[in-house]
Every structure is written in C-alpha cells, then in structure tokens.
Enzyme design. Structure first.
Site, PDB file in Angstrom:
ATOM      1  N   CYS A 102      -0.718 -22.868  36.214  1.00 17.04           N
ATOM      2  CA  CYS A 102      -0.861 -23.101  37.654  1.00 17.04           C
ATOM      3  C   CYS A 102       0.384 -22.705  38.441  1.00 17.04           C
ATOM      4  O   CYS A 102       0.273 -22.287  39.602  1.00 17.04           O
ATOM      5  CB  CYS A 102      -1.230 -24.555  37.940  1.00 17.04           C
ATOM      6  N   HIS A 178       0.224 -30.543  39.036  1.00 12.72           N
ATOM      7  CA  HIS A 178      -0.477 -29.296  39.324  1.00 12.72           C
ATOM      8  C   HIS A 178       0.161 -28.610  40.533  1.00 12.72           C
ATOM      9  O   HIS A 178       0.595 -29.270  41.480  1.00 12.72           O
ATOM     10  CB  HIS A 178      -1.950 -29.607  39.605  1.00 12.72           C
TER      11      HIS A 178
END
Length: 341
Positions: A102, A178
């Site tokens: 990510c 994230h």
C-alpha cells in the site's frame, strides 16, 4: 490478496518515500511530513522563501498529493461516492492485490496522476503508465504486482532485523495500518485506496488551493477515529523546494538593478540571505536523510555477532547479560510498586 513475491513493510518516513521516488527514476520531487493542516503549517510547507516587500508575489511550491497512514477498519464508510463511471479509465487507479504494497501504491497514485511540469517520471514508470493505461483497476494492480522493477525498489527499503518472530501476544483482531493517497485530478478531489472498489469522489475543487478543500474532509476522518485510534501520519508529495528557493533567489537578483532606493536594496539583500539560509537548511536535511537511509538499509548483524564473540572470548559476555537481567528485574519491580503520594 496474493503475495506475488514478498513485499516488505514500509515505514512512514518522508526520507524513505523521497528516496523511493528517486529509486523509481522520478526527478524534481520530495516528500515532507505534515504535522498539521492549519494555515500556518501549509504556508510554511510551501513557501519558497520569505514574503517579499520587493517582489509582488511569493511563489508556492506545488503539492501534488497527500499520503495518509491510518489503522485500517473494514467497516469504515467512504468519505464520498465510489467512482464507477468512465472517469476510472482516465486516471491511474490500481486495486491492491499484493500484501504490504500500500505504501508504494499510494505513492504511485500521486506520481502517475500528477500532471505538473515539475514531475518527470523517468523511463520505467512512464512506460509502465503508458502500457497499462487502458487496463481496468484489477489488471493495473496485477501488472504492478508483476513488475520486478517496482518490487525491487520497494523491497530495497526493508529494515534489517536481527531476529524475526511471531508475536503471539498481539491480538488477532487488531487491524493493520494502511496508506492511501489524496489528490486533485482535473477539477475533482479524490481519495485513491487500492482496497476500495474504486476511487472515492470527494467533491469539486472550489478553492485556488485544493488543500483547503481537503482539510475539513481529512479532519473529519481523523475525528471519527478519535475514540479508538490516535496514531496517524500525513505526508505531502511535492515539488523540490530547493529548486524553487534557487529560482526565487534568481528573481530577487534580477530585481536589484530596478530598485529606486538604498533601503529597498537593503531589504532585498536581507531576503536573499533568508532564501540562502533556507536553501542551506534543505541541503543539510537532504544530507541527513541520505545518512538515515544508509543506516536503515545496512545490515548490522555481522558486526554485532563479532562484538558478542569478542566479549565471550574475554569472559565479559555472561556477566553483562546477568547484570542486564538484574537491572530489568529491578525496573519491573519498581514499576509494579504503587507510587507514593
């Protein structure tokens, strides 16, 4: 989500992201940490020198996107409407099909959608963007996962560890952190998150500065986590500040012959000195970051093993270990005792 080869975790560190940009072959860019979205912080981030009394305008260093790190929650609702129309094909949006990717995907979401002249992608990323432009998000994500060049740059920033172990004490219910990207594309503000089904339309850019439109959206999102999570990180992907400071110094130098008084010349020289000081600070910071990256990548295990062997041969290792155990035991005992009023 598949592996497609191992992808390491990336720390939320602006020096690492700046070096990743260089590793991808992109020039003219840097990453800076943002501690606040208030007006003063945004001005300090982008100001190319002091506010001038000699020149009419102060150029602002362009910010091309923000990268936001937060603890991911599956149930979190999008901040806007998911884009499912033809706009998806007019931007680079890739589904995340690789674990731990990510950070790179958020960074590439900014780089591959930036249209400013300062952003020079380099051959590898330019070819990748051209070759995958017509793909749908799933195929773009799959193509990214299979590109050895991108994975190699990503994994070059793996932190060297002495021992890896499975932390059984960590809650299995704990969600991972994230990275996502926020940026304007055309006249619309988007959130690009590879774990979502599509880009999130956050509304039209109504201000001259898109960060002003993003501020309440991002602040609202952070406040929504405040009951359970306070760990966030925000970084700005922006044009190189040194380039703009140098350009500002050139503009001030060219303005000097046209000034009408000694007092104006004195003010201009003071502004030149401030720009030179800022430029020196940028260069020193870049040098520190290069040292940090070298230390980050270096494997210290051989050195540590040799030191331990030397201490063992001298008969000093076991006494040092026992002393450390004693200190740790004392500390645990002191921590467990109730504090005196």
């Amino acid at each position: 989500m598949s592996g497609q080869g191992d992808w390491c975790l990336i720390e939320s560190d602006p020096s690492i992201f700046t070096e990743m940009i260089r590793g991808f072959g992109v020039s003219g860019m840097q990453v800076e940490e943002l501690y606040s979205l208030d007006e003063d912080s945004l001005t300090d981030l982008r100001a190319a020198g002091p506010t001038s009394t000699v020149l009419e305008s102060l150029p602002l260093v362009p910010v091309h996107g923000l990268i936001f790190l937060f603890r991911w929650h599956k149930e979190e609702k999008p901040s806007g409407a998911l884009v499912t129309d033809d706009r998806v094909q007019s931007m680079f949006f890739a589904k995340q099909v690789i674990t731990n990717a990510c950070a790179t995907q958020a960074l590439l979401s900014v780089l591959l959608n930036a249209s400013h002249d300062d952003v020079e992608l380099g051959k590898e990323l330019a070819d990748f963007k051209s070759n995958t432009f017509s793909f749908d998000p799933a195929m773009k994500g799959l193509s990214l996962s299979n590109m050895d060049f991108i994975r190699s740059v990503h994994n070059s920033f793996a932190r060297q560890t002495l021992v890896e172990f499975d932390d059984q004490s960590k809650s299995k219910e704990e969600e991972p952190f994230h990275f996502v990207a926020y940026l304007p594309i055309g006249d619309t503000l988007y959130e690009l998150d590879g774990l979502k089904e599509g880009p999130v339309d956050l509304g039209k850019v109504t201000s001259k500065d898109w960060l002003q439109d993003l501020r309440p959206i991002l602040q609202s999102r952070m406040q929504g986590f405040m009951g359970s999570e306070i760990r966030f990180n925000l970084m700005a992907v922006m044009s190189n500040r040194s380039k703009y400071l140098y350009r500002r110094m050139q503009e001030l130098g060219k303005a000097e012959p046209n000034l009408g008084s000694d007092s104006q010349v004195a003010v201009l020289h003071e502004e030149l000195q401030q720009c030179a000081l800022k430029l020196e600070n940028e260069e020193q910071k870049a040098a520190r970051h290069r040292v940090e990256i070298i230390r980050h990548k270096h494997n210290y295990l051989p050195l540590i093993m040799e030191v331990l062997k030397v201490l063992a041969r001298k008969g000093e290792l076991v006494p040092m270990v026992e002393e450390a155990k004693t200190r740790a035991s004392r500390k645990r005992k002191a921590d467990s005792e109730p504090s005196k009023p």
